[in-house]
Design an enzyme around this catalytic site. Structure first.
Site, PDB file in Angstrom:
ATOM      1  N   GLU A  35      -9.908   8.094  28.085  1.00 12.68           N
ATOM      2  CA  GLU A  35      -8.371   8.340  27.657  1.00 12.68           C
ATOM      3  C   GLU A  35      -8.044   8.170  28.121  1.00 12.68           C
ATOM      4  O   GLU A  35      -8.370   8.884  29.430  1.00 12.68           O
ATOM      5  CB  GLU A  35      -8.588   9.711  26.620  1.00 12.68           C
ATOM      6  CG  GLU A  35      -9.063  10.833  27.011  1.00 12.68           C
ATOM      7  CD  GLU A  35      -9.236  11.887  28.487  1.00 12.68           C
ATOM      8  OE1 GLU A  35      -7.717  11.700  28.843  1.00 12.68           O
ATOM      9  OE2 GLU A  35     -10.392  11.808  28.791  1.00 12.68           O
TER      10      GLU A  35
ATOM     11  N   GLU B 194     -10.535   8.941  31.250  1.00 15.41           N
ATOM     12  CA  GLU B 194     -11.031   7.832  31.342  1.00 15.41           C
ATOM     13  C   GLU B 194     -12.183   7.232  31.076  1.00 15.41           C
ATOM     14  O   GLU B 194     -12.412   6.056  31.308  1.00 15.41           O
ATOM     15  CB  GLU B 194     -10.771   7.152  32.726  1.00 15.41           C
ATOM     16  CG  GLU B 194      -9.335   7.727  33.447  1.00 15.41           C
ATOM     17  CD  GLU B 194      -8.769   7.050  34.770  1.00 15.41           C
ATOM     18  OE1 GLU B 194      -9.845   6.165  35.469  1.00 15.41           O
ATOM     19  OE2 GLU B 194      -8.146   7.048  35.240  1.00 15.41           O
TER      20      GLU B 194
END
Length: 349
Positions: free
Chosen positions: A170, A313
């Site tokens: 994310e 991420e």
């Protein structure tokens, strides 16, 4: 509410998988987690020759209204700036993904910015960031359900293109605040027990963050027995979207890698909604956030790697893939006792 048809892996193949693992030229259990990986993926794929193909890392990006309360060191504009870095291939996860053969899919699930049409950016924007849940619910029930459905649909697309292992990360300023709020409710913990410094808050900033979460939970009173109520009131489009991604991975019976704290909170939401989804999950690493270990404990999972990662991420999930591949390589290629005509190790009684 949308429903998900998730099936438990057929355990009839378990004995054959375990027998092969036990007959490899090593003491039983001596390769620890690598053996567990081979067994779980064999069960998921329902084959004695499990293999991974076309790995994909999905980065779900969204902004958060709660960021207006100064709960993050960085302004929300950083979200879109980092997305441009993803698109240009300059982010940390981009290098890890290239090294391990991952395709990256970047999803705009609710970034507070009008991106032009970019083929590499999947537009699933519901709204320009969630509402500030210090004053009102972060999203409506309809918005939350749409985010979950969007996440599941992305897995469908990956699966149809040959992906059989997927990870989720994310990006979004303020997302450790939303994740801590959701974790606090679902785990029944005080805000300070699951809230950390995120991307480098000072001690004063951390106390402000904890105070904001406490006040928001008091105002919204999310129901700990209703995951959807919790996510709608104090969650984010990224958590809802990744919840759908985890559920989608289970629907298509593919191994799904959890990344860090935000990703693990989304996985907890998915498992609370559909417990069988847990059969398809792998915990890549344990976040340094105070709630990281607590969420994994609630999932009944242990991290495969421990190296103090906190980037997000999907970086930790991508970094864990070589372990999956090693586990499967050992299972498929290591000699058996019969092949080398050596007596098997005997377990001490």
């Amino acid at each position: 509410m949308i429903s998900f048809n998730i099936q438990k892996p057929d355990t009839a193949i378990t004995t054959a998988l375990q027998d092969k693992i036990n007959n490899l030229t090593k003491p039983k259990g001596s390769l620890g987690t690598l053996e567990e990986i081979a067994l779980q993926i064999g069960l998921i794929q329902q084959t004695l020759s499990p293999a991974l193909h076309h790995p994909v890392n999905v980065i779900y990006a969204s902004d958060h209204g709660i960021a207006d309360e100064g709960v993050s060191k960085s302004p929300k504009e950083v979200t879109r700036q980092v997305i441009h870095n993803f698109l240009n291939g300059g982010a940390g996860v981009c290098f890890l993904s290239r090294q391990h053969g991952f395709e990256i899919k970047i999803v705009d699930g609710g970034v507070d910015f009008d991106f032009p049409a970019i083929p590499e950016l999947i537009d699933r924007k519901i709204r320009k960031g969630t509402r500030n849940f210090l004053y009102e619910a972060a999203m409506t029930q309809d918005e939350m359900e749409l985010a979950i459905q969007y996440g599941a649909d992305i897995v469908t697309d990956c699966y149809n293109k040959g992906c059989n292992v997927i990870s989720f990360g994310e990006m979004g300023i303020g997302n450790t605040t939303t994740s801590s709020a959701v974790a606090s409710v679902l785990l029944g913990k005080r805000a300070e027990e699951v809230t950390g410094r995120g991307a480098g808050l000072s001690s004063e900033g951390l106390q402000r963050k904890i105070r904001v979460i406490r006040q928001a939970l008091e105002k919204n009173r999310p129901d700990p027995g209703d995951v959807l109520d919790v996510v709608a009131k104090v969650g984010g489009y990224d958590i809802a979207g990744m919840c759908g991604l985890f559920l989608g991975g289970a629907i298509y019976r593919i191994p799904v890698l959890i990344d860090g704290f935000i990703s693990s909170v989304a996985a907890l939401c998915a498992v609370r909604l559909a417990p069988l989804a847990g059969k398809y999950l792998f915990a890549s690493h344990c976040s340094k956030e105070p709630g990281g270990k607590r969420v994994l404990d609630a999932l009944g999972m242990s991290a495969m790697i421990v190296c103090d990662l906190s980037l997000g991420e999907g970086s930790g999930a991508v970094a864990a893939v070589p372990l999956l591949e090693m586990g499967l390589d050992v299972y498929r290629k290591m000699s058996t006792f019969e092949e080398i005509q050596v007596e098997q190790y005997q377990e001490l009684k």
